[in-house]
Write a protein that holds these residues in place. Structure first.
Motif, PDB file in Angstrom:
ATOM      1  N   UNK A  62       0.967  -1.608  -0.144  1.00 59.01           N
ATOM      2  CA  UNK A  62      -0.222  -0.268   0.196  1.00 59.01           C
ATOM      3  C   UNK A  62       0.735   1.280   0.026  1.00 59.01           C
ATOM      4  N   UNK A  63       1.881   1.217   0.440  1.00 60.34           N
ATOM      5  CA  UNK A  63       2.640   2.221   0.941  1.00 60.34           C
ATOM      6  C   UNK A  63       3.346   2.430  -0.692  1.00 60.34           C
ATOM      7  N   UNK A  64       3.851   1.519  -1.450  1.00 61.05           N
ATOM      8  CA  UNK A  64       4.368   1.548  -2.646  1.00 61.05           C
ATOM      9  C   UNK A  64       3.206   2.031  -3.460  1.00 61.05           C
ATOM     10  N   UNK A  65       2.163   1.849  -3.721  1.00 60.24           N
ATOM     11  CA  UNK A  65       0.773   2.861  -4.639  1.00 60.24           C
ATOM     12  C   UNK A  65       1.127   3.874  -4.176  1.00 60.24           C
ATOM     13  N   UNK A  66       0.133   4.675  -2.806  1.00 64.50           N
ATOM     14  CA  UNK A  66       0.645   5.725  -2.097  1.00 64.50           C
ATOM     15  C   UNK A  66       1.303   6.926  -3.171  1.00 64.50           C
ATOM     16  N   UNK A  67       2.962   6.156  -2.662  1.00 67.15           N
ATOM     17  CA  UNK A  67       4.060   7.206  -2.936  1.00 67.15           C
ATOM     18  C   UNK A  67       3.751   6.573  -5.123  1.00 67.15           C
ATOM     19  N   UNK A  68       3.072   6.232  -5.621  1.00 67.45           N
ATOM     20  CA  UNK A  68       2.391   5.880  -6.805  1.00 67.45           C
ATOM     21  C   UNK A  68       1.610   6.896  -7.066  1.00 67.45           C
ATOM     22  N   UNK A  69       0.570   6.831  -6.697  1.00 68.25           N
ATOM     23  CA  UNK A  69      -0.112   7.608  -6.651  1.00 68.25           C
ATOM     24  C   UNK A  69       0.091   8.934  -7.034  1.00 68.25           C
ATOM     25  N   UNK A  70       0.541   9.431  -5.596  1.00 64.88           N
ATOM     26  CA  UNK A  70       1.323  11.014  -5.186  1.00 64.88           C
ATOM     27  C   UNK A  70       2.114  11.287  -6.491  1.00 64.88           C
ATOM     28  N   UNK A  71       3.216  10.333  -7.293  1.00 64.92           N
ATOM     29  CA  UNK A  71       3.470  10.667  -7.922  1.00 64.92           C
ATOM     30  C   UNK A  71       2.926  10.936  -9.675  1.00 64.92           C
ATOM     31  N   UNK A  72       1.963  10.273  -9.627  1.00 67.20           N
ATOM     32  CA  UNK A  72       0.965  10.688 -11.081  1.00 67.20           C
ATOM     33  C   UNK A  72       0.375  11.299 -10.787  1.00 67.20           C
ATOM     34  N   UNK A  73      -0.187  12.282  -9.417  1.00 70.32           N
ATOM     35  CA  UNK A  73      -1.188  12.950  -9.268  1.00 70.32           C
ATOM     36  C   UNK A  73      -0.067  14.576  -9.506  1.00 70.32           C
ATOM     37  N   UNK A  74       0.803  13.945  -9.140  1.00 67.22           N
ATOM     38  CA  UNK A  74       2.692  15.329  -9.484  1.00 67.22           C
ATOM     39  C   UNK A  74       2.465  15.512 -11.059  1.00 67.22           C
TER      40      UNK A  74
END
Length: 193
Positions: A62-74
């Motif tokens: 889940x942490x890796x997913x959240x990091x990927x979500x942040x990168x995608x949003x940016x």
């Protein structure tokens, strides 16, 4: 509310190459609808009509997913629009107008969700700070291109961005064309010759 992603195409489960992006899209939509509390692997898998094994194919946890979500949003809502504006033929004034009246509702809602998440998560706060810096810098660059000095542009860019965030946080109708024009007229320098 449901996620506006279609994981099934022509009767088949999501194609492998699109699978990761579908998970990212679903996660961003979930942030808008439910906040960070909604980012649960099983509930998103259920919405997508897939197993959690699909998740683990692309994300370690889940942490890796959240990091990927942040990168995608940016990438999607800051870097890509700035790069597209730089490659386009629109004037600095037209780009400012587009920022104030052309920002999609999804971007505004997601921005509110990210700010709420940033309050409780230092990692998200760091990304939010970087995004804010990039956006203020972009607005300042546009203001300088229409005639403000560098120092004035930085001050007005920060002020305009803060006003934009505040406007996005308000409920109700978006600004009218006349209201947008008034805001832009305030941001247009009037130099005496």
């Amino acid at each position: 509310m449901t996620v506006s992603v279609n994981p099934v195409q022509k009767g088949h489960v999501m194609e492998e190459k699109n699978d990761r992006q579908v998970w990212l899209d679903a996660g961003l939509q979930t942030l808008v609808e439910e906040g960070v509390e909604g980012l649960r692997i099983m509930s998103i898998a259920k919405r997508l009509g897939v197993t959690k094994g699909s998740f683990y194919w692309h994300f370690k946890n889940l942490e890796a997913y959240q990091c990927a979500l942040l990168a995608e949003w940016e990438r999607r809502y800051t870097q890509a629009p700035i790069e597209a504006a730089a490659d386009g033929e629109a004037s600095a004034y037209q780009q400012l107008r587009s920022l104030f009246c052309g920002t999609p509702a999804m971007a505004l809602r997601l921005g509110r969700a990210m700010r709420a998440w940033a309050i409780t998560d230092d990692r998200v706060h760091a990304v939010q700070t970087r995004v804010d810096h990039q956006r203020v810098g972009h607005v300042a660059h546009l203001l300088e291109a229409i005639g403000w000095t560098r120092e004035e542009s930085l001050t007005l860019g920060r002020w305009a961005y803060c006003a934009f965030i505040g406007e996005a946080a308000l409920t109700g109708s978006p600004m009218s064309d006349a209201q947008t024009q008034l805001v832009l007229s305030v941001l247009t320098p009037r130099r005496l010759g």
